[in-house]
Design a protein around this motif. Sequence first.
Motif: not given
Length: 464
Positions: A222-228
């Motif tokens: 899925q499209l994700i943010d890496l910081i979390p």
Amino acid sequence: ELQAARDYANAIVETVWEPLIVLDDNLQVVTANRSFYQMFEVTQTQIEGQPLDQLGNGQWNIPGLRSQLEVILHNNIQLQDFEVEHTFEQIGQKTMLLNARQISTTGNGQLILLAIVDITELKQTEVERAQLLHQAQIDRTMAEEANLAKDVFLSILSHELRNPLTAMLGWSRLLRSGKLSVEQSQRGLEVIDRSATTQNQLIGDLLDVSSITNGKLRLNVQLIDLIPVIEAAIETVAFAAKAKNIQIYTQLDLAPDRIFGDSTRLQQVLWNLLGNAIKFTEPGGEITVKLLMVKAVAPPAVAYAQIQVIDNGNGIAPEFLPQVFDRFLQADSSSTRSYNGLGLGLTIVRHLVELHGGNIIAASQVGVGSTFTISLPLANHTPNQLALLPTVQAANGSTAPDTLNLTGIHVLIVDDEADIRALAAMSLEQYGAIVTATSSVTEALQTLQTHPREYNVLLSDIGM
């Protein structure tokens, strides 16, 4: 009689399959047989009366050949199996054996009969045979090393699985004895839980490696943010870091660029790297996690997220660094090694990173520390094959186990392991579920047919 003898000799020369050429005492061509003309694709008029070293624009000007022929003329000796390798304009690269000797004549001049054997294919076969033998020796050495590595790995595996199992068995027997205090019982339960978690992680690594080997490891993209993802991985190892008084610092680029990826698997990558960093860093050390969005300006315009895990620990020996991502290999595989684990974590890390279309490299200096750098393509630069992998959308929220309510939910369990079946039933019944447990597929099907449309959920052992 002389003419008859001459015709007889010519007939023999023309019949011989080997190319033959006759030279005078000036090393000029007197004649040649049919095999010579055919092999070197020349005619009689092109060579007769010509110096040997000037034939075909100097094609027979072979180093060492002229001096060998002059020795034959002056000393009346034979030339035996003189090997030459030369490129000819008409026929290409050839390897030949040359044999020559003087022949008697009725005049005062001396003649040389030069016989030629083309061994090009034979030499090529020898070279190929030598290459095959060399490759077979390499393959055998690699196979022996791989078998040894697997033997060592199995020894380590037995040791690593036995330790938590021994702790669990020992404490469970003490708990069943009923002679422990409340504090001792609590400690025993903690040891059992910790040992079971360790063993579960070891088995999980083995299953992941098996999936990698069989090509069955897949991502839920899925499209994700890496910081979390990074923060969740750090939180997972925070207790282990605190136990060794190791500080974890972060330098996270807050750019909004995202990637296509599996957040769970990327967390696994990061806590593997962080876990190794904690394991090989002395108490009081430091670990830094960096996230940087890199965008190249010059073509090709590659854009990617770069994650670095940097420690100031023991470092990796230079001779082992090229093998750090290999399976069944550890820098210290002795029975007295200081660190636990199967040595499969970095193999899994590399494969998971590559499944995301990225790459990982390791740099280290003994006594200074190690740096692992992951590069992952940003969403608008992700390979098409990755973007087409099956996707699973993240849930908007999750229900805490303490508030979970399964009242009125009918569950049918199918598992041939009695202990697992009982555990699953007991766990679900604690949250209000109405559970029916069966031990075989046949029994489960009969239950479904006897009570059609009664069950909301079928929970089955994946092997069944």
